[in-house]
Design an enzyme around this catalytic site. Structure first.
Site, PDB file in Angstrom:
ATOM      1  N   SER A 187       0.829  -1.197   0.000  1.00 54.70           N
ATOM      2  CA  SER A 187       0.000   0.000   0.000  1.00 54.70           C
ATOM      3  C   SER A 187       0.865   1.248   0.000  1.00 54.70           C
ATOM      4  O   SER A 187       2.065   1.189   0.233  1.00 54.70           O
ATOM      5  CB  SER A 187      -0.925   0.002   1.214  1.00 54.70           C
ATOM      6  OG  SER A 187      -0.199   0.444   2.339  1.00 54.70           O
ATOM      7  N   LYS A 188       0.205   2.359  -0.243  1.00 53.39           N
ATOM      8  CA  LYS A 188       0.920   3.635  -0.288  1.00 53.39           C
ATOM      9  C   LYS A 188       1.600   3.936   1.044  1.00 53.39           C
ATOM     10  O   LYS A 188       2.578   4.657   1.111  1.00 53.39           O
ATOM     11  CB  LYS A 188      -0.053   4.766  -0.630  1.00 53.39           C
ATOM     12  CG  LYS A 188      -0.603   4.633  -2.028  1.00 53.39           C
ATOM     13  CD  LYS A 188      -1.253   5.895  -2.526  1.00 53.39           C
ATOM     14  CE  LYS A 188      -1.660   5.695  -3.977  1.00 53.39           C
ATOM     15  NZ  LYS A 188      -2.061   6.903  -4.664  1.00 53.39           N
ATOM     16  N   ARG A 189       1.049   3.406   2.110  1.00 53.08           N
ATOM     17  CA  ARG A 189       1.587   3.689   3.452  1.00 53.08           C
ATOM     18  C   ARG A 189       2.770   2.791   3.807  1.00 53.08           C
ATOM     19  O   ARG A 189       3.531   3.100   4.714  1.00 53.08           O
ATOM     20  CB  ARG A 189       0.494   3.493   4.508  1.00 53.08           C
ATOM     21  CG  ARG A 189      -0.642   4.447   4.351  1.00 53.08           C
ATOM     22  CD  ARG A 189      -0.733   5.384   5.552  1.00 53.08           C
ATOM     23  NE  ARG A 189      -1.398   6.609   5.152  1.00 53.08           N
ATOM     24  CZ  ARG A 189      -0.882   7.821   5.273  1.00 53.08           C
ATOM     25  NH1 ARG A 189       0.317   7.989   5.781  1.00 53.08           N
ATOM     26  NH2 ARG A 189      -1.546   8.887   4.885  1.00 53.08           N
TER      27      ARG A 189
END
Ligand code: GLU
Length: 504
Positions: free
Chosen positions: A262-264
């Site tokens: 994920s982007k995180r």
């Protein structure tokens, strides 16, 4: 003659482009170039609520940095534009109307509250509410309501959406270039919204209309769009258009554990998931990028190429033009690809070693500039050539060899304890006198004269060379000491020897 290959990368500018999006762009690029086709960029910005300032520019800059520029797209018109859906907004209504006309779509007037109530009601009974063949007759739409009432609502300007009328009880055959054939029962499909009363199409309608108008031959996109494939194929059929071929790329998975990268994840796990650094325009939060972390684009591209594909040979290093030659859609995997940040570093090290000393010195000079260190180009290039082998990133050269530019102010304590003995100061004093006299001052003469002195006086090589190194470097590391002494110059060498003598 088969149509010219035309593929598109169609991101929504809702934030920085995730590394998975870069992979999608890359595979599209490779496929296009392999077949002498066109690679288009289309900005899918129909959802104004999700629009993020700067995202479009970011996407374009990312593609350019990776060396995979688009042939057609914003700013590169080629007769199929505009390439931003917000600039094509006037175009879509007519297609939605066409589908209503042909009985493939209908007006729906159900309010958000009414639909919510249906959802809740179903949930309470342990069911899921789907707007489809099963219940559309019981809802507020142009299929269930009398014609006059529909007319009345439309003239009164009541809010509506246009929904696709999914066929009932049909087994649909779908083909994917990577996954092969799939059968799907159309009864499980919902009647997706195609057009909203704010005058904007949804993703599904705009995407199909544009792919058709832009004469796209192959749709290569992430696996998350696989569930939309049936609807898209049905839309082509409803319009009576030939559908392009579809290829859905496997998910990119977290390095450890389960699930999608994920982007995180990146900054949490210590590696970038974005090509370029991104500053959130609202929160000011910064996400790291490969470019700013000093990765070379060749390394990032090579790493991405293997996230879901392999050439079927042992070869792992591929420059972009070699990838174009080797790339085959049929060799793209079905199963998810685990992201491997260590492997990216391995590619990075390889491509750094391939850089010329001159180019690397130029990049390294920028790091020196930031530290306000002046250095002659020739000198920097020589230093780079000595240290490059041990570097993964250009900034490692500073870590490895700051002493070429700055005298050490302190000395590695453990090393000092080990190599600096009672008689060392005396030895260093003598050494410094010898260094003073070396003329011409170069590696060979330094080496000859110091070695002769050591042998003649039976001092022991280590007793001289180790403190010598410690004095010049501040630690027991670096290339050949004579090389270092020669490079930094006589004056500096003597100065460092004297400083060490006073301070150790
Ligand atoms: N706009 C979609 C996205 O953001 C495009 C999906 C597709 O390629 O059809 O990924």
């Amino acid at each position: 003659m088969p149509a010219k290959v035309r593929v598109r990368f169609a991101p929504s500018p809702t934030g920085p482009l995730h590394i998975g999006g870069v992979r999608t762009a890359l595979y599209n690029y490779l496929f296009a170039k392999k077949h002498n086709g066109d690679f288009l960029l289309r900005i899918e910005d129909t959802d104004q609520n999700r629009f993020v300032e700067g995202a479009e520019e970011y996407i374009i800059e990312s593609l350019n940095w990776c060396g995979i520029p688009y042939d057609e797209g914003p700013g590169k018109e080629a007769g199929y534009g505009p390439y931003k859906q917000s600039e094509r907004a006037h175009l879509y209504k007519k297609y939605a109307d066409e589908l209503i006309e042909s009985g493939n779509a209908y007006y729906a007037f159900d309010t958000a509250e009414a639909l919510d109530a249906h959802r809740k009601d179903h949930e309470e009974k342990g069911k899921t509410f789907i707007y489809n063949w099963h219940n559309r007759q019981k809802l507020q739409n142009s299929l269930s309501l009398p014609k006059e009432e529909v007319e009345k609502k439309l003239t009164a300007g009541e809010e509506y959406v246009i929904r696709f009328k999914s066929p009932e009880g049909e087994t649909l055959h779908l083909e994917d270039e990577i996954r092969g054939g799939m059968e799907i029962d159309t009864n499980i499909l919902d009647d997706k919204v195609l057009f909203k009363s704010d005058g904007m199409p949804t993703y599904h309608l705009a995407n199909i209309v544009d792919d058709h108008l832009m004469e796209i031959t192959h749709v290569i996109r992430g696996e998350e769009w696989l569930p939309s494939l049936a609807l898209h194929v049905l839309l082509y059929r409803a319009f009576g258009w030939d559908a392009p071929k579809f290829a859905h790329l496997p998910l990119i998975l977290k390095p450890q554990g389960k699930g999608k990268l994920s982007k995180r994840d990146g900054d949490k796990m210590g590696f970038p998931v974005f090509p370029l650094e991104w500053k959130d325009p609202k929160t000011g939060e910064i996400s790291s990028g490969y470019r700013e972390e000093n990765y070379l684009p060749e390394a990032v591209v090579n790493m991405l190429s293997f996230l879901g594909w392999n050439p079927g040979t042992e070869q792992e290093f591929f420059k972009l033009d070699e990838l174009v030659q080797a790339f085959e859609l049929s060799r793209v995997h079905k199963s998810g690809a685990k992201f491997d940040p260590e492997k990216t570093k391995w590619f990075q090290q390889h491509y750094l070693q391939l850089q010329s000393d001159e180019k690397l010195a130029e990049d390294f000079q920028k790091i020196l500039d930031k530290k306000s260190i002046n250095s002659e180009k020739k000198y920097t290039t020589t230093v780079v050539s000595l240290l490059k082998e041990r570097a993964v990133f250009v900034n490692d050269i500073w870590e490895l060899g700051s002493y070429f530019f700055q005298a050490p102010e302190s000395f590695d304590e453990k090393a000092a304890r080990k190599v600096w003995k009672d008689d060392t100061a005396e030895i260093i004093e003598k050494l410094s006198q010898i260094v003073e006299k070396v003329e011409p001052y170069n590696v060979e003469n330094l080496q000859n004269q110091i070695k002769t002195w050591i042998t003649d006086n039976n001092i022991g090589f280590g007793k001289v060379m180790q403190p010598f190194r410690l004095s010049l470097v501040g630690a027991m590391q670096g290339p050949d000491v004579f090389e270092i002494a020669a490079l930094i110059g006589k004056e500096e060498t003597v100065k460092r020897l004297n400083y060490a003598k006073e301070n150790l």
